[in-house]
Motif scaffolding. Structure first.
Motif, PDB file in Angstrom:
ATOM      1  N   ASP A   1      30.979  -9.582 -81.117  1.00 40.90           N
ATOM      2  CA  ASP A   1      30.285 -10.771 -81.619  1.00 40.90           C
ATOM      3  C   ASP A   1      31.271 -11.901 -81.904  1.00 40.90           C
ATOM      4  OD1 ASP A   1      27.863  -9.445 -81.452  1.00 40.90           O
ATOM      5  OD2 ASP A   1      27.678  -9.110 -83.618  1.00 40.90           O
ATOM      6  N   THR A   2      32.403 -11.568 -82.497  1.00 42.63           N
ATOM      7  CA  THR A   2      33.426 -12.572 -82.809  1.00 42.63           C
ATOM      8  C   THR A   2      33.983 -13.185 -81.531  1.00 42.63           C
ATOM      9  OG1 THR A   2      34.006 -11.470 -84.873  1.00 42.63           O
ATOM     10  CG2 THR A   2      35.648 -12.968 -83.950  1.00 42.63           C
TER      11      THR A   2
ATOM     12  N   THR B   1      34.476 -17.677 -77.932  1.00 43.94           N
ATOM     13  CA  THR B   1      34.483 -18.086 -76.531  1.00 43.94           C
ATOM     14  C   THR B   1      33.450 -19.184 -76.277  1.00 43.94           C
ATOM     15  OG1 THR B   1      35.235 -15.889 -75.869  1.00 43.94           O
ATOM     16  CG2 THR B   1      34.239 -17.255 -74.167  1.00 43.94           C
ATOM     17  N   ALA B   2      32.264 -19.007 -76.825  1.00 44.33           N
ATOM     18  CA  ALA B   2      31.209 -20.009 -76.624  1.00 44.33           C
ATOM     19  C   ALA B   2      31.542 -21.327 -77.307  1.00 44.33           C
ATOM     20  CB  ALA B   2      29.877 -19.472 -77.142  1.00 44.33           C
TER      21      ALA B   2
ATOM     22  N   PRO C   1      33.797 -24.804 -73.729  1.00 49.57           N
ATOM     23  CA  PRO C   1      33.770 -26.257 -73.587  1.00 49.57           C
ATOM     24  C   PRO C   1      35.041 -26.855 -72.974  1.00 49.57           C
ATOM     25  CG  PRO C   1      32.970 -25.625 -75.760  1.00 49.57           C
ATOM     26  CD  PRO C   1      33.562 -24.399 -75.123  1.00 49.57           C
ATOM     27  N   ARG C   2      36.154 -26.135 -73.066  1.00 42.62           N
ATOM     28  CA  ARG C   2      37.426 -26.658 -72.568  1.00 42.62           C
ATOM     29  C   ARG C   2      37.959 -25.929 -71.352  1.00 42.62           C
ATOM     30  NH1 ARG C   2      41.297 -26.375 -77.321  1.00 42.62           N
ATOM     31  NH2 ARG C   2      42.780 -26.913 -75.705  1.00 42.62           N
ATOM     32  N   ALA C   3      37.234 -24.948 -70.859  1.00 42.34           N
ATOM     33  CA  ALA C   3      37.738 -24.102 -69.775  1.00 42.34           C
ATOM     34  C   ALA C   3      38.111 -24.905 -68.534  1.00 42.34           C
ATOM     35  CB  ALA C   3      36.711 -23.029 -69.429  1.00 42.34           C
ATOM     36  N   ALA C   4      37.267 -25.829 -68.109  1.00 47.51           N
ATOM     37  CA  ALA C   4      37.562 -26.622 -66.910  1.00 47.51           C
ATOM     38  C   ALA C   4      38.816 -27.466 -67.115  1.00 47.51           C
ATOM     39  CB  ALA C   4      36.375 -27.502 -66.553  1.00 47.51           C
ATOM     40  N   GLU C   5      38.948 -28.075 -68.281  1.00 49.01           N
ATOM     41  CA  GLU C   5      40.127 -28.888 -68.591  1.00 49.01           C
ATOM     42  C   GLU C   5      41.399 -28.039 -68.585  1.00 49.01           C
ATOM     43  OE1 GLU C   5      42.219 -30.755 -72.546  1.00 49.01           O
ATOM     44  OE2 GLU C   5      40.056 -30.453 -72.568  1.00 49.01           O
TER      45      GLU C   5
END
Length: 64
Positions: A19-20, A25-26, A31-35
């Protein structure tokens, strides 16, 4: 040697860890994975978040 059967406490700990990881991750990674991929930078702040949540320690009994 096979791992021993997991008891209710171990299963609950596993659920809490998952859960953590899913929450972090979410909220922080996705939100920054592509960057991060595009720039090839190492996200030290995200590493620190994982460390603060004790996700780099291995939750195995000492005998293993």
């Amino acid at each position: 040697m096979l791992a021993p059967e997991r008891n209710a406490e171990a299963l609950e700990m596993e659920r809490m860890i998952l859960d953590t990881v899913r929450r972090i991750t979410a909220e922080k990674v996705a939100p920054r994975a592509a960057e991060i991929d595009a720039t090839g930078t190492y996200p030290k702040d995200i590493r620190d978040i994982f460390a603060e949540n004790e996700l780099f320690s291995v939750p195995f009994p000492e005998e293993y």
